[in-house]
Design a protein around this motif. Structure first.
Motif, PDB file in Angstrom:
ATOM      1  N   TYR A  31      -2.418   1.275   7.386  1.00 51.36           N
ATOM      2  CA  TYR A  31      -3.330   1.224   6.233  1.00 51.36           C
ATOM      3  C   TYR A  31      -4.389   2.403   6.145  1.00 51.36           C
ATOM      4  O   TYR A  31      -4.399   3.002   4.942  1.00 51.36           O
ATOM      5  CB  TYR A  31      -4.115  -0.050   6.333  1.00 51.36           C
ATOM      6  CG  TYR A  31      -4.986  -0.368   5.140  1.00 51.36           C
ATOM      7  CD1 TYR A  31      -4.548  -0.869   4.185  1.00 51.36           C
ATOM      8  CD2 TYR A  31      -6.296   0.263   4.958  1.00 51.36           C
ATOM      9  CE1 TYR A  31      -5.437  -0.874   2.635  1.00 51.36           C
ATOM     10  CE2 TYR A  31      -6.971   0.150   3.894  1.00 51.36           C
ATOM     11  CZ  TYR A  31      -6.553  -0.385   2.768  1.00 51.36           C
ATOM     12  OH  TYR A  31      -7.203  -0.684   1.473  1.00 51.36           O
ATOM     13  N   GLN A  59      -6.230  -2.430  -5.998  1.00 49.31           N
ATOM     14  CA  GLN A  59      -5.342  -3.123  -5.114  1.00 49.31           C
ATOM     15  C   GLN A  59      -5.687  -2.916  -3.674  1.00 49.31           C
ATOM     16  O   GLN A  59      -5.123  -3.583  -2.873  1.00 49.31           O
ATOM     17  CB  GLN A  59      -3.930  -2.724  -5.791  1.00 49.31           C
ATOM     18  CG  GLN A  59      -3.804  -3.382  -7.212  1.00 49.31           C
ATOM     19  CD  GLN A  59      -2.115  -3.405  -7.380  1.00 49.31           C
ATOM     20  OE1 GLN A  59      -1.254  -3.466  -6.614  1.00 49.31           O
ATOM     21  NE2 GLN A  59      -1.814  -2.959  -8.645  1.00 49.31           N
ATOM     22  N   MET A  60      -5.714  -1.687  -3.478  1.00 51.19           N
ATOM     23  CA  MET A  60      -6.133  -1.187  -1.902  1.00 51.19           C
ATOM     24  C   MET A  60      -7.314  -2.186  -1.345  1.00 51.19           C
ATOM     25  O   MET A  60      -6.993  -2.350  -0.341  1.00 51.19           O
ATOM     26  CB  MET A  60      -6.341   0.289  -1.799  1.00 51.19           C
ATOM     27  CG  MET A  60      -5.019   0.985  -2.186  1.00 51.19           C
ATOM     28  SD  MET A  60      -3.864   0.994  -0.905  1.00 51.19           S
ATOM     29  CE  MET A  60      -4.632   1.882   0.514  1.00 51.19           C
ATOM     30  N   ALA A  87       0.614  -1.017  -0.122  1.00 49.16           N
ATOM     31  CA  ALA A  87       0.020   0.028  -0.001  1.00 49.16           C
ATOM     32  C   ALA A  87       1.039   1.334   0.212  1.00 49.16           C
ATOM     33  O   ALA A  87       0.488   2.188  -0.847  1.00 49.16           O
ATOM     34  CB  ALA A  87      -0.783  -0.169   1.008  1.00 49.16           C
ATOM     35  N   GLN A 146      -4.544   5.008   3.194  1.00 54.71           N
ATOM     36  CA  GLN A 146      -5.863   5.250   2.304  1.00 54.71           C
ATOM     37  C   GLN A 146      -6.202   6.713   2.313  1.00 54.71           C
ATOM     38  O   GLN A 146      -6.589   7.109   1.210  1.00 54.71           O
ATOM     39  CB  GLN A 146      -7.051   4.419   2.774  1.00 54.71           C
ATOM     40  CG  GLN A 146      -8.280   4.136   2.386  1.00 54.71           C
ATOM     41  CD  GLN A 146      -8.008   3.969   0.776  1.00 54.71           C
ATOM     42  OE1 GLN A 146      -8.083   2.675   0.435  1.00 54.71           O
ATOM     43  NE2 GLN A 146      -8.078   4.604  -0.300  1.00 54.71           N
ATOM     44  N   LEU A 205      -5.759  -5.494  -0.648  1.00 53.58           N
ATOM     45  CA  LEU A 205      -4.786  -5.181   0.579  1.00 53.58           C
ATOM     46  C   LEU A 205      -5.498  -5.195   1.706  1.00 53.58           C
ATOM     47  O   LEU A 205      -5.139  -5.619   2.824  1.00 53.58           O
ATOM     48  CB  LEU A 205      -3.565  -4.142   0.290  1.00 53.58           C
ATOM     49  CG  LEU A 205      -2.907  -4.559  -0.895  1.00 53.58           C
ATOM     50  CD1 LEU A 205      -2.158  -3.025  -1.359  1.00 53.58           C
ATOM     51  CD2 LEU A 205      -1.927  -5.528  -0.984  1.00 53.58           C
ATOM     52  N   ARG A 206      -6.595  -4.551   1.899  1.00 53.45           N
ATOM     53  CA  ARG A 206      -7.335  -3.999   3.244  1.00 53.45           C
ATOM     54  C   ARG A 206      -7.723  -5.385   3.639  1.00 53.45           C
ATOM     55  O   ARG A 206      -7.831  -5.573   4.927  1.00 53.45           O
ATOM     56  CB  ARG A 206      -8.604  -3.229   2.697  1.00 53.45           C
ATOM     57  CG  ARG A 206      -9.356  -2.758   4.209  1.00 53.45           C
ATOM     58  CD  ARG A 206     -10.428  -1.665   3.692  1.00 53.45           C
ATOM     59  NE  ARG A 206     -11.372  -2.237   2.973  1.00 53.45           N
ATOM     60  CZ  ARG A 206     -12.340  -3.048   3.220  1.00 53.45           C
ATOM     61  NH1 ARG A 206     -12.553  -3.088   4.518  1.00 53.45           N
ATOM     62  NH2 ARG A 206     -13.464  -3.165   2.465  1.00 53.45           N
TER      63      ARG A 206
END
Ligand SMILES: Cc1cc2nc3c(=O)[nH]c(=O)nc-3n(C[C@H](O)[C@H](O)[C@H](O)COP(=O)(O)O)c2cc1C
Length: 206
Positions: A186, A166-167, A148, A190, A170-171
């Motif tokens: 994170y 992608q975020m 991230a 974000q 990853l979350r």
């Protein structure tokens, strides 16, 4: 018991934190991914020529690379200046300092530069190295935060839709396996990505 060093794999890029200073002593902390050759005491860094790390290394010929599992610090340093730096301690018998909290550290001296491309290739000697504490171990949330952080440095370069998807992926790794620090890192990334994407959107470009 084996004496093989866990970073005796000079074909790997190891993500960590580089501290450098300019000639007036103004310090900088940035994530970087060098290749480390422990047996030969060599390291190869590939900084963008626009980065402060590059400018400082050219100016003072020296820096300290840290192997750390503190992904929160990596996240924050990737997208802004860490000021003041976290606590530093002297490296014995030198004028240099390292991060107090780190797993390993390497005191570096620049020996040669290859300038082609937007990233320079800097060849460095490892003058001293040390171990401070154990690395946590594999954790998907920590890896997700690293990814991230890299995405956050690519806003405006990669398509927004790719960063968003992608975020999202990853979350789920952070949610499943992360602790407080990984959730915090994170969220910070974000928010940074949302702000930066908005500021670069055509509506805001005059
Ligand atoms: C895990 C990670 C590894 C990175 N590796 C590099 C690298 O090898 N070279 C580089 O130029 N930037 C790298 N970056 C991006 C820089 O950290 C980022 O551009 C930073 O803003 C540069 O800071 P500086 O201008 O203070 O040196 C990396 C970022 C992350 C999150």
């Amino acid at each position: 018991m084996s004496n093989v060093d866990c970073v005796d794999q000079s074909d790997l890029v190891i993500e960590g934190l580089l501290t450098t200073s300019d000639s007036s002593g103004d310090a900088n902390l940035s994530p970087m991914g060098p290749r480390i050759d422990i047996p030969r005491k060599k390291m190869v860094l590939r900084p963008f020529k626009t980065s402060r790390s590059y400018a400082n290394l050219i100016e003072t010929k020296s820096g300290v690379f840290h192997i750390t599992d503190d992904v929160n610090l990596i996240a924050r340093a990737a997208v802004g200046s860490i000021n003041p730096l976290p606590e530093m301690v002297p490296i014995i018998d030198t004028d240099a300092e390292r991060l107090r909290d780190t797993c390993r550290w390497f005191l570096l001296e620049l020996v040669s530069i290859e300038q082609e491309g937007e990233r320079a290739t800097l060849n460095l000697d490892i003058l001293k190295m040390g171990r401070v504490r154990d690395f946590t171990g594999f954790n998907r949330a920590k890896h997700a935060v690293i990814e991230a952080a890299i995405l956050a440095t690519r806003v405006g370069i990669l398509p927004d839709s790719e960063i968003t998807s992608q975020m999202e992926m990853l979350r789920s790794w952070v949610d499943k396996t992360g602790g407080i620090s990984e959730h915090d890192a994170y969220s910070f990334l974000q928010q940074f990505i949302t702000r930066k994407t908005k500021s670069l959107s055509p509506i805001n470009v005059r």
